[in-house]
Design an enzyme around this catalytic site. Structure first.
Site, PDB file in Angstrom:
ATOM      1  N   LYS A 164       0.846  -1.190   0.000  1.00  0.00           N
ATOM      2  CA  LYS A 164       0.000   0.000   0.000  1.00  0.00           C
ATOM      3  C   LYS A 164       0.880   1.238   0.000  1.00  0.00           C
ATOM      4  CE  LYS A 164      -3.068   2.632   3.112  1.00  0.00           C
ATOM      5  NZ  LYS A 164      -3.688   2.668   4.446  1.00  0.00           N
ATOM      6  N   GLU A 209      -7.478  12.580  13.206  1.00  0.00           N
ATOM      7  CA  GLU A 209      -6.531  11.571  13.693  1.00  0.00           C
ATOM      8  C   GLU A 209      -5.581  12.125  14.741  1.00  0.00           C
ATOM      9  OE1 GLU A 209      -5.002   8.496  11.425  1.00  0.00           O
ATOM     10  OE2 GLU A 209      -6.219   8.888   9.646  1.00  0.00           O
TER      11      GLU A 209
END
Length: 405
Positions: A164, A209
């Site tokens: 990824k 986050e």
């Protein structure tokens, strides 16, 4: 440096952002609580692969020399600095800044900190003017060029080079006059109260986050990986949340992200709590699989929140898997300088406690120009057109915050 912190009546700190003048403002706000400040008592700019260590050394020396009287003794009272750090070692600069005035609120406790100056009268400032004549244009790459980069990354993943990679693009907004950052900050704080609305040295946004929080030796990090859009229909959204919680693909991605955070924190902690299963975090526009990883630092006197942020950066959520391979690929094919996008942003006090988020849903303002950033996680099954649409959607929070309507 002489620092004084006194308690305030809650009525004096009901709307923190309203108190902030245009003099080098800093903010860290969530659901009405947090810290705001203005003016500059001290600051340091750092560069390269020692940017975190150099900033930490400067902060340790500064706090050792300061004379502090703190009547509140809460995390964020007393001497406090705000920071924003570059994503990569090169290029880019990072900064820690100590405001002359800080106002904080934490539940039913509020306070005022001043550095080398008398306490100011806390009154609402003149509201910022809305940006005028804002237009938007592609940044380093246009949509077609960026989709080609995504296709290149998908091919590399298919060959087994990596699992990824997170690829970002930028958008440039231009206004008729210099933009008062307090305008988009107010819009972001209002529309995204569950996120952390931040501004330090021109870098601003509303991030969902929390990279790391350290509070009196307890360390927590909220890991978000696995996302599904909300529909606005409560029953449908509950069904979608259940689907997300059972998705093998999202659970696998989430488990890797959790493990990477736990592995990064473990050397610094005497005990760790890593939940076996995530929960679904509901935000206004999306839902995420989320896990709160917690630990207790070995020695709170020697491991600051900034050092923990350095250990965690770059997280799997903004780099990729494996991290080293992914970040190398980002530097080679992304086609732009990320600057401070996706780097740590937040605050730290003299005890080393602090909160550091990831600078997502973010932009950097300079005069009448704003550079917006958005990134997407690219995997083997990624479709370049769909990723471009997702990136466009992630520009929306800051893009809408820059408009007058």
């Amino acid at each position: 440096m002489t620092v004084r912190t006194v308690r305030l009546d809650l009525e004096e700190a009901t709307r923190l952002l309203d108190l902030v003048p245009a003099d080098r403002p800093v903010t860290w706000l969530r659901r009405g609580d947090g810290l705001v400040g203005w003016g500059v008592a001290a600051e340091v700019r750092t560069h390269g692969d020692t940017r975190f260590a150099d900033a930490g050394k400067w902060w340790s020396e500064l706090t050792a020399r300061a004379v502090v009287r703190d009547d509140v003794n809460e995390p964020g009272s007393g001497l406090v600095s705000f920071g924003t750090f570059a994503f990569a070692d090169e290029p880019g600069d990072s900064v820690l800044v100590v405001p002359r005035v800080v106002v904080g609120r934490r539940g039913d406790v509020a306070w005022l900190t001043t550095v080398d100056e008398p306490a100011p009268e806390l009154v609402a400032t003149e509201p910022p003017a809305a940006p005028s004549g804002v237009s938007f244009a592609d940044g380093a790459l246009n949509g077609e060029q960026w989709m080609s980069v995504v296709a290149d990354a998908v091919a590399r993943i298919g060959r087994g080079d990596l699992e990824k990679v997170v690829l970002a693009r930028d958008l440039v907004a231009t206004a008729d006059e210099p933009i008062d950052v307090r305008w988009p900050l107010g819009r972001l704080a209002e529309v995204y109260p569950m996120c952390w609305t931040f501004h330090v040295d021109g870098m601003f946004g509303a991030t969902p986050e929390m990279l790391v929080r350290r509070e009196r030796g307890l360390v927590t990090s909220r890991v978000l990986a696995g996302t599904i859009r909300r529909t606005g229909d409560d029953e449908r959204d509950l069904a979608l949340a259940a689907t997300l919680a059972r998705s093998s693909k999202d659970l696998e991605e989430h488990e890797y992200a959790v493990r990477s955070v736990a592995d990064a924190l473990e050397p610094h902690c005497s005990s760790m709590n890593v939940p076996e299963a995530p929960f679904v975090l509901h935000l206004p526009n999306v839902m995420h699989l989320a896990t709160d990883v917690a630990g207790v630092v070995h020695d709170a006197a020697t491991v600051s929140s900034l050092q923990l942020a350095e250990a965690l950066h770059p997280s799997a959520a903004v780099g990729g898997t494996p991290t080293a391979v992914a970040t190398d690929l980002i530097a080679r094919i992304e086609g732009m300088d990320r600057d401070r996008y996706a780097g740590p942003v937040g605050w730290m006090d003299a005890a080393g406690d602090g909160e550091w988020g990831i600078a997502l849903r973010s932009a950097r303002v300079s005069g009448s120009t704003v550079r917006l950033f958005a990134g997407c996680g690219i995997v083997a099954s990624s479709d370049p057109e769909a990723e471009l649409a997702e990136a466009q959607a992630k520009f929306v929070p800051v893009r809408d915050a820059l408009t007058a309507d």
